[in-house]
Design an enzyme around this catalytic site. Structure first.
Site, mmCIF file in Angstrom:
data_model
loop_
_atom_site.group_PDB
_atom_site.id
_atom_site.type_symbol
_atom_site.label_atom_id
_atom_site.label_comp_id
_atom_site.label_asym_id
_atom_site.label_seq_id
_atom_site.Cartn_x
_atom_site.Cartn_y
_atom_site.Cartn_z
ATOM 1 N N GLU A 161 7.162 7.352 1.454
ATOM 2 C CA GLU A 161 6.440 7.892 2.602
ATOM 3 C C GLU A 161 6.020 6.691 3.445
ATOM 4 O OE1 GLU A 161 3.036 10.349 1.754
ATOM 5 O OE2 GLU A 161 2.656 10.650 3.895
ATOM 6 N N ARG A 192 5.685 5.899 -14.289
ATOM 7 C CA ARG A 192 5.400 4.953 -13.216
ATOM 8 C C ARG A 192 4.954 3.617 -13.802
ATOM 9 N NH1 ARG A 192 2.880 7.418 -9.390
ATOM 10 N NH2 ARG A 192 1.876 5.676 -8.387
ATOM 11 N N LYS A 227 -1.337 3.211 -2.494
ATOM 12 C CA LYS A 227 -1.276 2.794 -1.090
ATOM 13 C C LYS A 227 -2.581 3.098 -0.360
ATOM 14 C CE LYS A 227 2.808 4.723 -0.446
ATOM 15 N NZ LYS A 227 3.952 5.302 0.240
HETATM 16 P P1 ATP Z 1 1.156 5.614 -3.967
HETATM 17 O O1 ATP Z 1 0.612 6.469 -5.058
HETATM 18 O O2 ATP Z 1 1.034 4.151 -4.197
HETATM 19 O O3 ATP Z 1 0.698 6.013 -2.617
HETATM 20 P P2 ATP Z 1 3.476 7.140 -3.616
HETATM 21 O O4 ATP Z 1 4.065 7.778 -4.809
HETATM 22 O O5 ATP Z 1 2.693 7.994 -2.712
HETATM 23 O O6 ATP Z 1 2.709 5.856 -4.054
HETATM 24 P P3 ATP Z 1 5.868 7.016 -2.145
HETATM 25 O O7 ATP Z 1 6.098 6.269 -0.893
HETATM 26 O O8 ATP Z 1 5.793 8.497 -2.077
HETATM 27 O O9 ATP Z 1 4.567 6.425 -2.766
HETATM 28 O O10 ATP Z 1 6.879 6.563 -3.275
HETATM 29 C C1 ATP Z 1 8.247 6.356 -3.115
HETATM 30 C C2 ATP Z 1 8.867 6.368 -4.481
HETATM 31 O O11 ATP Z 1 8.317 5.337 -5.287
HETATM 32 C C3 ATP Z 1 8.599 7.673 -5.200
HETATM 33 O O12 ATP Z 1 9.781 8.113 -5.804
HETATM 34 C C4 ATP Z 1 7.548 7.312 -6.193
HETATM 35 O O13 ATP Z 1 7.640 8.136 -7.321
HETATM 36 C C5 ATP Z 1 7.870 5.857 -6.507
HETATM 37 N N1 ATP Z 1 6.681 5.144 -6.977
HETATM 38 C C6 ATP Z 1 5.476 5.059 -6.389
HETATM 39 N N2 ATP Z 1 4.598 4.380 -7.145
HETATM 40 C C7 ATP Z 1 5.277 3.995 -8.255
HETATM 41 C C8 ATP Z 1 4.935 3.260 -9.439
HETATM 42 N N3 ATP Z 1 3.706 2.766 -9.638
HETATM 43 N N4 ATP Z 1 5.897 3.061 -10.365
HETATM 44 C C9 ATP Z 1 7.140 3.536 -10.182
HETATM 45 N N5 ATP Z 1 7.524 4.240 -9.099
HETATM 46 C C10 ATP Z 1 6.614 4.477 -8.148
HETATM 47 MG MG MG Z 2 3.910 9.933 -2.290
#
Ligand code: ATP
Ligand code: MG
Length: 559
Positions: A43, A267, A277
C-alpha cells in the site's frame, strides 16, 4: 587487540524445501500451472521496511527459482493515506534490492472492472446498499458466539439497490451515509462472511484516478479479484490474512474468475525493532527521527543510508527462511549478515576517534614523510592499494594507551613497544600530561629496522594511527538501537511505544582519518580498522565528510 574474524562459510548443505516451494513444485509437477506468477502488493502509504524485504525476497525469490515472474501491484484503495511520493520510493527500494518486476500495476487500474462486478452482484441479488451507520453495523454484526442481525435494508429490491449504488457513485451521498455490502449470511460462523462491506463512500482525490471516484472498494473485495485479473498463481501474504482467505476464495468463485490462491507465511519480527508503517510515520511526523531515511529507521532507505547492503539483507532473509509460525528474529543475526558481507567487500581505512592522544616520534627526521602503500582489503593483498603518509607527529586512540597497564594489555604503555599498523614498531619513552594530569602527548622513538607489518620482528600489539599533517577531520554519527525494548510488539496497556525510544541512539563525535578515506567513492560502507563499518552520509560536505556507523566490527553473537 581487536582482530577481524574472517568467518568461513558454513558447508553447503542440501536445503530442505520450504512449504511454499513444496506447494509450487507440486503445482508445476501436476500441471496445475505451466509457470508461476507472484505479486508484491504494497500500500503506497509509507516507505518499505525490513519486513517488506522478507516479503520481496519470498515473492521474487520463488518466481526466480521456478522461472516465473512477479508483478508489483500497488494496493491503492485508500486515497486519504496514499501518495506518489511513496509510490516512487517503493520502486527505488525494490530496485535497490535487485529485483525486477514484470508489470507495474495498481488496484486502481481495476476500479472499472470491480465496479462492474459489483453491479453484477447486485443484479444477482448478492449485494445491497445499507444505510446503517458504523455503530449500527457493528452492533448488528454479532459476536463469535452470537449470530448477527439482518440490516433493515437487507431486502431492498435489485432495482432500488442498483439505483442507490449508482447514486453513491454519482456523488449524491456524503461519506459514511451508505455502503454496499455483500448479501451472504449474518449468522455465518466466520465473521468475515457476515455481509462484508464492498464499497464505502469517500469524497477524496486519489493519487491516480483523481476525482473520478467517490466510492472506493474495500480490501477484501479488491485483492483477490486483482490477483485473478492478473492471473497470479500464488498470492503470498502474511499470517494475519488467513482469516480472509475463505472470503478471498468466495469472491473468486462467485464471480467465476481465474482461481488465484492465497498462502500465508509468518511476518518478520525483529528484536528492538518496530515495523508498522503507521508508527514509523508518526516518528517522522513528530520529528523523533530525521526522516524516513534516518539511519536508525528499519526502513530500506534508512538501513541503506546506514550502510547495510542489499546482499546482506538477502542473506538475512535466506537464513531466517519461510515459516508458518510467528517468531521473533534476533537483530544480531541481521548485523552478523551485514558484517559478513562488508568484511568481504569493504575498503579499510584508519580513523582515530574523538579525544585522541598526540604521539611524537622524537627520532624522526623533521619534515620527512614516508608513504606506505597498504591493501584496501586484506582479503585481496595483491588488489588495489591506498597510500598512507607517515610523519613525525601522529594521533592514536586514547583507548590504545594505558599508563598503569595490566600484563595482558598489549597496546601502548610506558616503556612498551607496539606496531603502528602497516609501519614501524615504536617505543613509548615519555608521557606528557597537562595541569589536570590528563595525558596529552607520548614521546616515542621508532625502530627503523622494523619495516612493515610482519617484517623483521614482531610485537604483540598493533594499533592504528593517523598523521596530524595529513589527516582529515570527519564527523562520525554513532548509532545504536532506536528502541530499548526487545519485543516492541508487546507494549503494556499503560505505555506507548515511544516511551521506549533509546535516548542514546545517536552520538555525534569527531574523527581523524587518513587522507585516502575521503577519496573513497565506492559507495559501499568502509571499515575503520579495528573499530567498525561506517558509511558516508549524504550530509557530507567537502569541508566535513560525515560517516554513519553501520555496525561494530564484531560482538559476542555466534551464528
Ligand atoms: P505495516 O503493517 O507495516 O503497515 P502492511 O502489511 O500494511 O505493513 P503493505 O504495504 O500492505 O504493508 O505490505 C505489502 C506486503 O508486505 C504484504 O504482502 C504484507 O503482508 C507484507 N509485509 C508487511 N509487513 C511484513 C513483515 N513484517 N514481514 C513480512 N511481510 C510483511
Ligand atoms: Mg497493509
Amino acid at each position: 587487540m581487536i582482530e577481524e574474524t574472517v568467518n568461513t562459510a558454513a558447508p553447503v548443505e542440501e536445503k530442505k524445501l520450504n512449504f511454499l516451494e513444496e506447494i509450487i513444485e507440486e503445482d508445476l509437477r501436476s500441471g496445475k500451472y505451466e509457470s508461476i506468477l507472484t505479486r508484491f502488493p504494497p500500500e503506497p502509504n509509507g516507505y518499505l521496511h525490513l519486513g517488506h524485504a522478507k516479503s520481496l525476497c519470498i515473492n521474487f525469490g520463488l518466481a526466480m527459482k521456478y522461472g516465473g515472474k512477479t508483478n508489483l501491484r500497488y494496493d491503492d484503495t485508500n486515497p486519504v493515506k496514499e501518495d506518489t511520493e511513496y509510490v516512487d520510493a517503493i520502486k527505488e527500494d525494490i530496485k535497490w534490492l535487485g529485483f525486477d518486476w514484470a508489470e507495474e500495476k495498481y488496484a486502481s487500474d481495476y476500479f472499472d472492472q470491480l465496479y462492474e462486478w459489483a453491479e453484477d452482484m447486485i443484479k444477482r441479488g448478492l449485494a445491497y446498499v445499507d444505510d446503517q451507520n458504523q455503530e449500527e453495523m457493528r452492533a448488528n454484526r454479532g459476536t463469535v458466539e452470537t449470530p448477527g442481525t439482518d440490516s433493515p435494508y437487507r431486502n431492498r429490491s435489485v432495482e432500488e439497490n442498483l439505483q442507490l449504488f449508482r447514486d453513491m457513485k454519482a456523488g449524491k451521498y456524503a461519506d459514511g451515509e451508505k455502503v454496499l455490502r455483500a448479501k451472504i449470511d449474518m449468522a455465518h460462523p466466520n465473521m468475515m462472511f457476515r455481509d462484508p462491506i464492498l464499497y464505502r463512500i469517500k469524497h477524496a482525490s486519489h493519487h491516480r484516478t483523481g476525482d473520478k471516484w467517490c466510492i472506493y472498494p474495500m480490501y477484501d473485495y479488491t485483492h483477490g479479484q486483482c490477483d485473478s485479473i492478473e492471473h497470479i498463481t500464488h498470492s503470498i501474504c502474511t499470517l494475519e490474512f488467513d482469516v480472509h482467505r475463505p472470503l478471498y476464495d468466495w469472491f473468486i468463485q462467485t464471480l467465476g474468475i481465474f482461481p488465484s490462491h492465497q498462502y500465508e507465511f509468518a511476518r518478520l519480527n525483529l528484536t528492538y525493532t518496530l515495523m508498522s508503517k503507521r508508527k514509523l510515520l508518526e516518528l517522522v511526523q513528530k520529528g523523533l527521527v530525521s526522516g524516513w531515511d534516518d539511519p536508525r529507521m528499519p526502513t530500506l532507505c534508512g538501513v541503506r543510508r546506514r550502510g547495510y547492503t542489499a546482499d546482506a539483507l538477502k542473506m538475512f532473509c535466506d537464513k531466517i527462511g519461510v515459516s508458518k509460525r510467528d517468531q521473533m528474529m534476533d537483530l544480531q543475526l541481521l548485523e552478523w549478515c551485514v558484517r559478513q558481507d562488508l568484511n568481504a567487500r569493504s575498503n579499510r581505512y584508519m580513523v582515530v576517534s574523538d579525544d585522541p592522544i598526540k604521539l611524537t616520534i622524537t627520532n624522526w627526521e623533521p619534515g620527512k614523510v614516508e608513504w606506505f602503500d597498504c591493501p584496501l582489503n586484506p582479503a585481496d593483498p595483491e588488489g588495489a592499494k591506498r597510500n598512507v603518509p607517515f610523519t613525525g607527529e601522529l594521533l592514536i586512540d586514547r583507548s590504545d594507551f594505558m599508563e598503569d597497564a595490566p600484563k595482558k594489555f598489549f597496546r601502548l604503555k610506558p616503556d612498551g613497544e607496539v606496531r603502528l599498523k602497516y609501519t614501524y614498531i615504536i617505543k613509548c619513552n615519555e608521557v606528557v600530561k597537562d595541569e589536570n594530569g590528563k595525558v596529552v602527548e607520548l614521546k616515542c622513538t621508532y625502530d627503523p629496522t622494523t619495516g612493515r607489518d610482519g617484517e623483521y620482528r614482531a610485537v604483540k600489539g598493533t594499533i592504528h594511527w593517523v598523521s596530524t599533517e595529513y589527516m582529515k577531520e570527519i564527523e562520525v554519527r554513532n548509532y545504536d538501537k532506536l528502541f530499548v525494548k526487545e519485543d516492541m510488539n508487546d507494549i503494556p496497556e499503560d505505555k506507548d511505544y515511544k516511551d521506549y525510544l533509546n535516548p542514546e541512539s545517536l552520538k555525534v563525535v569527531k574523527g581523524y582519518a587518513e587522507p585516502a578515506l575521503v577519496e573513497d567513492n565506492t559507495g559501499i560502507a568502509v571499515q575503520f580498522e579495528r573499530v567498525g563499518y561506517f558509511h558516508r552520509d549524504p550530509d557530507s560536505t567537502p569541508e566535513l565528510p560525515v560517516y554513519n556507523k553501520t555496525t561494530a566490527l564484531k560482538d559476542s553473537f555466534k551464528f
